[in-house]
Motif scaffolding. Structure first.
Motif, PDB file in Angstrom:
ATOM      1  N   LEU A  24       3.010 -38.054  25.895  1.00  0.00           N
ATOM      2  CA  LEU A  24       4.282 -38.598  26.367  1.00  0.00           C
ATOM      3  C   LEU A  24       5.475 -37.945  25.682  1.00  0.00           C
ATOM      4  O   LEU A  24       6.541 -37.786  26.288  1.00  0.00           O
ATOM      5  N   PHE A  25       5.321 -37.567  24.425  1.00  0.00           N
ATOM      6  CA  PHE A  25       6.442 -37.014  23.661  1.00  0.00           C
ATOM      7  C   PHE A  25       6.455 -35.487  23.624  1.00  0.00           C
ATOM      8  O   PHE A  25       7.239 -34.894  22.887  1.00  0.00           O
ATOM      9  N   ASP A  26       5.620 -34.824  24.423  1.00  0.00           N
ATOM     10  CA  ASP A  26       5.571 -33.357  24.388  1.00  0.00           C
ATOM     11  C   ASP A  26       6.937 -32.735  24.669  1.00  0.00           C
ATOM     12  O   ASP A  26       7.282 -31.690  24.120  1.00  0.00           O
ATOM     13  N   TRP A  27       7.736 -33.390  25.510  1.00  0.00           N
ATOM     14  CA  TRP A  27       9.029 -32.807  25.899  1.00  0.00           C
ATOM     15  C   TRP A  27      10.006 -32.713  24.728  1.00  0.00           C
ATOM     16  O   TRP A  27      10.955 -31.941  24.772  1.00  0.00           O
ATOM     17  N   TYR A  28       9.740 -33.473  23.656  1.00  0.00           N
ATOM     18  CA  TYR A  28      10.595 -33.398  22.466  1.00  0.00           C
ATOM     19  C   TYR A  28      10.463 -32.058  21.725  1.00  0.00           C
ATOM     20  O   TYR A  28      11.264 -31.750  20.858  1.00  0.00           O
ATOM     21  N   PHE A  29       9.428 -31.293  22.044  1.00  0.00           N
ATOM     22  CA  PHE A  29       9.113 -30.107  21.241  1.00  0.00           C
ATOM     23  C   PHE A  29       8.871 -28.858  22.073  1.00  0.00           C
ATOM     24  O   PHE A  29       8.278 -27.906  21.591  1.00  0.00           O
ATOM     25  N   ASN A  30       9.316 -28.843  23.327  1.00  0.00           N
ATOM     26  CA  ASN A  30       8.962 -27.706  24.180  1.00  0.00           C
ATOM     27  C   ASN A  30      10.166 -26.906  24.665  1.00  0.00           C
ATOM     28  O   ASN A  30      10.086 -26.204  25.670  1.00  0.00           O
ATOM     29  N   GLY A  31      11.277 -27.002  23.966  1.00  0.00           N
ATOM     30  CA  GLY A  31      12.460 -26.261  24.393  1.00  0.00           C
ATOM     31  C   GLY A  31      13.104 -25.532  23.234  1.00  0.00           C
ATOM     32  O   GLY A  31      12.531 -25.426  22.138  1.00  0.00           O
ATOM     33  N   GLU A  32      14.307 -25.048  23.466  1.00  0.00           N
ATOM     34  CA  GLU A  32      15.019 -24.288  22.446  1.00  0.00           C
ATOM     35  C   GLU A  32      16.348 -24.931  22.050  1.00  0.00           C
ATOM     36  O   GLU A  32      16.993 -24.476  21.108  1.00  0.00           O
ATOM     37  N   ASP A  33      16.771 -25.996  22.741  1.00  0.00           N
ATOM     38  CA  ASP A  33      18.026 -26.674  22.413  1.00  0.00           C
ATOM     39  C   ASP A  33      17.754 -27.821  21.445  1.00  0.00           C
ATOM     40  O   ASP A  33      16.814 -28.595  21.644  1.00  0.00           O
ATOM     41  N   GLU A  34      18.590 -27.925  20.425  1.00  0.00           N
ATOM     42  CA  GLU A  34      18.389 -28.988  19.437  1.00  0.00           C
ATOM     43  C   GLU A  34      18.849 -30.336  19.977  1.00  0.00           C
ATOM     44  O   GLU A  34      19.895 -30.450  20.613  1.00  0.00           O
ATOM     45  N   LEU A  35      18.054 -31.345  19.706  1.00  0.00           N
ATOM     46  CA  LEU A  35      18.398 -32.740  19.974  1.00  0.00           C
ATOM     47  C   LEU A  35      18.315 -33.449  18.633  1.00  0.00           C
ATOM     48  O   LEU A  35      17.267 -33.467  17.990  1.00  0.00           O
ATOM     49  N   LEU A  36      19.435 -34.019  18.197  1.00  0.00           N
ATOM     50  CA  LEU A  36      19.525 -34.601  16.856  1.00  0.00           C
ATOM     51  C   LEU A  36      19.700 -36.106  16.951  1.00  0.00           C
ATOM     52  O   LEU A  36      20.601 -36.594  17.629  1.00  0.00           O
ATOM     53  N   ALA A  37      18.820 -36.830  16.270  1.00  0.00           N
ATOM     54  CA  ALA A  37      18.933 -38.287  16.185  1.00  0.00           C
ATOM     55  C   ALA A  37      19.662 -38.636  14.904  1.00  0.00           C
ATOM     56  O   ALA A  37      19.248 -38.228  13.816  1.00  0.00           O
ATOM     57  N   ARG A  38      20.749 -39.381  15.049  1.00  0.00           N
ATOM     58  CA  ARG A  38      21.531 -39.803  13.888  1.00  0.00           C
ATOM     59  C   ARG A  38      21.401 -41.310  13.732  1.00  0.00           C
ATOM     60  O   ARG A  38      21.371 -42.013  14.735  1.00  0.00           O
ATOM     61  N   PRO A  39      21.338 -41.875  12.548  1.00  0.00           N
ATOM     62  CA  PRO A  39      21.445 -41.229  11.234  1.00  0.00           C
ATOM     63  C   PRO A  39      20.112 -40.776  10.656  1.00  0.00           C
ATOM     64  O   PRO A  39      20.058 -40.301   9.534  1.00  0.00           O
ATOM     65  N   SER A  40      19.031 -40.931  11.433  1.00  0.00           N
ATOM     66  CA  SER A  40      17.709 -40.604  10.883  1.00  0.00           C
ATOM     67  C   SER A  40      17.590 -39.135  10.510  1.00  0.00           C
ATOM     68  O   SER A  40      16.822 -38.778   9.616  1.00  0.00           O
ATOM     69  N   GLY A  41      18.350 -38.276  11.209  1.00  0.00           N
ATOM     70  CA  GLY A  41      18.261 -36.853  10.929  1.00  0.00           C
ATOM     71  C   GLY A  41      17.108 -36.161  11.619  1.00  0.00           C
ATOM     72  O   GLY A  41      16.878 -34.964  11.416  1.00  0.00           O
ATOM     73  N   TRP A  42      16.352 -36.880  12.452  1.00  0.00           N
ATOM     74  CA  TRP A  42      15.255 -36.250  13.177  1.00  0.00           C
ATOM     75  C   TRP A  42      15.801 -35.180  14.097  1.00  0.00           C
ATOM     76  O   TRP A  42      16.805 -35.372  14.787  1.00  0.00           O
ATOM     77  N   ARG A  43      15.119 -34.056  14.143  1.00  0.00           N
ATOM     78  CA  ARG A  43      15.532 -32.944  14.988  1.00  0.00           C
ATOM     79  C   ARG A  43      14.393 -32.589  15.942  1.00  0.00           C
ATOM     80  O   ARG A  43      13.243 -32.490  15.521  1.00  0.00           O
ATOM     81  N   PHE A  44      14.747 -32.406  17.188  1.00  0.00           N
ATOM     82  CA  PHE A  44      13.791 -32.026  18.210  1.00  0.00           C
ATOM     83  C   PHE A  44      14.307 -30.772  18.907  1.00  0.00           C
ATOM     84  O   PHE A  44      15.500 -30.456  18.836  1.00  0.00           O
ATOM     85  N   THR A  45      13.427 -30.072  19.576  1.00  0.00           N
ATOM     86  CA  THR A  45      13.836 -28.917  20.376  1.00  0.00           C
ATOM     87  C   THR A  45      13.392 -29.174  21.812  1.00  0.00           C
ATOM     88  O   THR A  45      12.201 -29.247  22.095  1.00  0.00           O
TER      89      THR A  45
END
Length: 199
Positions: free
Chosen positions: A26-47
């Motif tokens: 279900l979460f594969d889409w969080y890691f299959n690209g090249e654009d950063e997606l940033l969750a604040r304030p947790s600091g989690w970074r996805f592509t």
């Protein structure tokens, strides 16, 4: 008044996790690209894909308060005192939060509430009149939805059929009308959908 959005990643057949709380692909889409997606304030970074980043980043940035249930709190260890999105976390629970967790995260803006209604009320206080409250999909989100406390529904639908597991709307049953979708965004391995609840 603050807007309340029920949100989650969901399978095509309506599940947010399998019976063992595993999300699988279900979460594969969080890691299959090249654009950063940033969750604040947790600091989690996805592509993620450009389309997913353009859709999700403004939504995540707008969240003031996240509302979750005790089960998700326990699974994630309360995200170590930092909400996945937003400055404040409200936990719907009938049990006190663990003393050791509170001691380890004295600065966390984490607020227990003994009912969904009390949780949404507390979230509204924290978010202010123009804020955005994100309620996690599953049992707590389903209870808020059934109580008429949800204004909008946002699904990140992955092209996965789980067959069984934890339902997006929890145990909620009954008809509720939504307006036509006002956002339909195709990402890579995800379809982002957004509706307003019809009043």
């Amino acid at each position: 008044m603050a807007r309340v959005v029920m949100q989650g990643v969901v399978s095509v057949d309506g599940f947010v996790a399998d019976p063992d709380d595993e999300v699988g692909p279900l979460f594969d889409w969080y890691f299959n690209g090249e654009d950063e997606l940033l969750a604040r304030p947790s600091g989690w970074r996805f592509t993620v894909s450009p389309a997913s980043a353009t859709y999700a980043q403004p939504f995540w940035d707008a969240i003031d308060v996240t509302v979750i249930g005790r089960h998700l709190f326990d699974l994630t260890n309360g995200w170590d005192g930092k909400a996945a999105a937003g400055e404040h976390l409200v936990v719907v629970t009938h049990r006190p939060l663990p003393d050791e967790w509170l001691a380890a995260h004295p600065d966390a803006s984490t607020h227990p509430a003994d009912s969904v209604e009390a949780g949404i009320a507390r979230a509204r206080e924290l978010a202010g009149d123009d804020g955005l409250i994100c309620v996690s999909a599953g049992e707590v989100g389903g209870q808020a939805f059934a109580a008429g406390l949800v204004d909008e529904v946002a699904m990140d639908m992955a092209p996965v059929v789980l067959g069984h597991g934890k339902r997006f709307f929890g145990d909620h049953t009954g008809a509720v009308l939504l307006d036509d979708p006002d956002q339909v965004v195709q990402g890579d391995r995800v379809l982002h959908l957004h509706w307003t609840v019809r009043r």
